[in-house]
Design an enzyme around this catalytic site. Structure first.
Site, mmCIF file in Angstrom:
data_model
loop_
_atom_site.group_PDB
_atom_site.id
_atom_site.type_symbol
_atom_site.label_atom_id
_atom_site.label_comp_id
_atom_site.label_asym_id
_atom_site.label_seq_id
_atom_site.Cartn_x
_atom_site.Cartn_y
_atom_site.Cartn_z
ATOM 1 C CG ASN A 252 -0.273 -0.246 2.508
ATOM 2 O OD1 ASN A 252 0.431 -1.242 2.650
ATOM 3 N ND2 ASN A 252 -0.452 0.629 3.466
ATOM 4 C CB SER B 20 -10.853 -2.937 2.407
ATOM 5 O OG SER B 20 -11.413 -1.820 3.029
ATOM 6 C CB ALA B 21 -16.145 -1.940 -0.054
ATOM 7 C CG HIS B 22 -12.261 2.126 2.475
ATOM 8 N ND1 HIS B 22 -11.223 3.015 2.576
ATOM 9 C CD2 HIS B 22 -11.962 1.107 3.312
ATOM 10 C CE1 HIS B 22 -10.331 2.550 3.458
ATOM 11 N NE2 HIS B 22 -10.766 1.387 3.914
ATOM 12 C CB CYS C 53 -3.587 3.236 7.336
ATOM 13 S SG CYS C 53 -4.127 2.641 5.753
ATOM 14 C CD GLN D 189 -3.827 -0.149 -1.183
ATOM 15 O OE1 GLN D 189 -4.122 0.395 -2.244
ATOM 16 N NE2 GLN D 189 -4.079 0.413 -0.016
ATOM 17 C CB THR E 148 -27.908 -7.774 11.613
ATOM 18 O OG1 THR E 148 -28.597 -8.445 12.665
ATOM 19 C CG2 THR E 148 -28.865 -7.444 10.491
HETATM 20 N N1 PLP Z 1 -4.346 -3.890 4.227
HETATM 21 C C1 PLP Z 1 -3.867 -2.966 3.382
HETATM 22 C C2 PLP Z 1 -2.792 -3.340 2.425
HETATM 23 C C3 PLP Z 1 -4.362 -1.666 3.405
HETATM 24 O O1 PLP Z 1 -3.881 -0.741 2.560
HETATM 25 C C4 PLP Z 1 -5.380 -1.340 4.339
HETATM 26 C C5 PLP Z 1 -5.896 0.038 4.440
HETATM 27 O O2 PLP Z 1 -5.212 0.978 4.218
HETATM 28 C C6 PLP Z 1 -5.868 -2.352 5.167
HETATM 29 C C7 PLP Z 1 -5.331 -3.611 5.085
HETATM 30 C C8 PLP Z 1 -6.961 -2.091 6.149
HETATM 31 O O3 PLP Z 1 -8.190 -2.084 5.507
HETATM 32 P P1 PLP Z 1 -9.485 -1.467 6.247
HETATM 33 O O4 PLP Z 1 -9.353 0.005 6.173
HETATM 34 O O5 PLP Z 1 -10.646 -1.981 5.466
HETATM 35 O O6 PLP Z 1 -9.459 -2.018 7.616
#
Ligand code: PLP
Length: 374
Positions: free
Chosen positions: A151, A199-201, A326, A179, A237
């Protein structure tokens, strides 16, 4: 002021069709998928259609897709259950994984006394496969956990190759594919891999929802207990609007994959060319042929500019990231760059620029102009 969003590895803007889908589900399909009346059945139908659609995009079976609240939860679940239930005694991972894997491995090391080994990283940020094979010569029930696309620096792991190596050594293989899902084809019938997560976002879907691919008959057990949702593997749920939005986002990502990839690759190449012209001494952290959505660069500015550079860009409406977004706000150097750069280079400003199909050449020009004023 024009906003320039170049932090798409951190999170992405929703596609309008995703918002539309979610609004429809929130408004009309508010039944609980576990209820037996028609509203419940209709919600259940949306849930299972979403699962099928996601599975189809990855060439998996629907029963192998389990919905979670995020990528972090899915990573935690897989690692923890591998140790607790599948009796894994050793995790092999790398120091450049996301903290959702790194910190989980550390906690499991303390809690269960398992061994955690780290595969060496080459100066360009790639995994040292020879070292991995050496580590695998030790006979112990093992899970290998290595991310697909990093990432922060965009280095790519050859899932097929690592999967074969794991298979030959009879060990489990998990990959954090947060990613790469939605941004490159992943064929789970062909890939020798036990677990992946999403991860959808990260692919223009909503925050707060993700999924795990759990290979059939893996024996994985739930992280927490309650209702029978997700065949008892993930009680609670289901967040139906999030799940439907995620399925829509993934479907759109894959149906637009080639055009989006071409557009984003062009932007990344254009940025590299502009940096070569304006800042000839810049360096790429990682490799020039890293994943097309990310470019991490070491800028030839003095170390005293490091602290203010993000702030300066932010004042101009430009969102990029230093290290991993993050943990933005953290003053600690990126744990990924710390594995690759000299102490001196670590003090200099490195920027992670990450793209989406919403970006334009003009965005890159705005960024370059802003960097010229630093
Ligand atoms: N793993 C990687 C490689 C990521 O880039 C991220 C988020 O930046 C995550 C895990 C964590 O995902 P989430 O935000 O859905 O917890």
């Amino acid at each position: 002021m024009k906003k320039v969003y170049l932090d798409n590895a951190s999170t992405t803007a929703l596609r309008p069709e995703v918002i539309q889908e979610m609004t429809k589900v929130l408004t009309e399909d508010y039944g609980n998928p576990s209820s037996t009346h028609s509203l419940g059945r209709s919600a259940k139908n949306i849930l299972e259609l979403s699962r099928k659609s996601i599975a189809k995009n990855l060439n998996a079976t629907a029963q192998e897709i389990i919905f979670t609240s995020c990528g972090t939860e899915a990573n935690n679940w897989i690692l923890r259950s591998a140790v607790k239930d599948l009796k894994v005694k050793r995790i092999i991972t790398s120091k450049i994984e996301h903290h959702a894997v790194l910190y989980t491995a550390l906690v499991l090391e303390k809690e269960y006394g398992i061994q955690v080994d780290y595969v060496g990283i080459k100066p360009n940020g790639e995994i040292d496969i020879t070292h991995l094979v050496e580590l695998l010569s030790q006979e112990k029930k093992t899970l290998v956990s290595l991310m697909h696309v990093n990432n922060e620096i965009g280095t790519i792991l050859d899932l097929e190759r690592i999967g074969r190596i794991c298979q030959e050594h009879n060990v489990l293989f998990h990959s954090d594919t947060v990613q790469s899902i939605g941004k490159t084809t992943i064929d789970l019938q062909k890939l020798p891999i036990d677990f992946i997560v999403a991860s959808a976002h990260k692919f223009h879907g909503p925050k707060g929802v993700g999924f795990a691919f759990i290979r059939k008959n893996s024996g994985l057990q739930p992280l927490f207990f309650g209702g029978e949702q997700e065949k008892g593997l993930r009680a609670g749920t289901e967040a139906l609007h999030q799940i439907a939005g995620m399925a829509k986002a993934l479907e759109l990502s894959y149906s637009n994959l080639e055009t989006d990839k071409e557009h984003i690759t062009e932007l990344r190449n254009y940025l590299i060319t502009q940096l070569e012209i304006e800042f000839p001494d810049f360096e790429i952290n990682g490799t020039v042929d890293g994943f097309y959505t990310v470019l991490n660069v070491l800028l030839p500015f003095s170390a005293d500019k490091t602290a203010m550079i993000l702030f300066h860009l932010d004042m101009k409406g430009i969102a990029v990231s230093r290290g991993s977004a993050c943990q933005s706000g953290s003053i600690k150097p990126s744990h990924v760059l710390a594995e690759m750069l000299s102490n001196e280079d670590l003090k200099k400003p490195s920027l992670r620029i990450s793209f989406s199909h919403f970006n334009t050449i003009e965005d890159i020009d705005v960024l370059i102009e802003a960097l010229k004023t630093i």
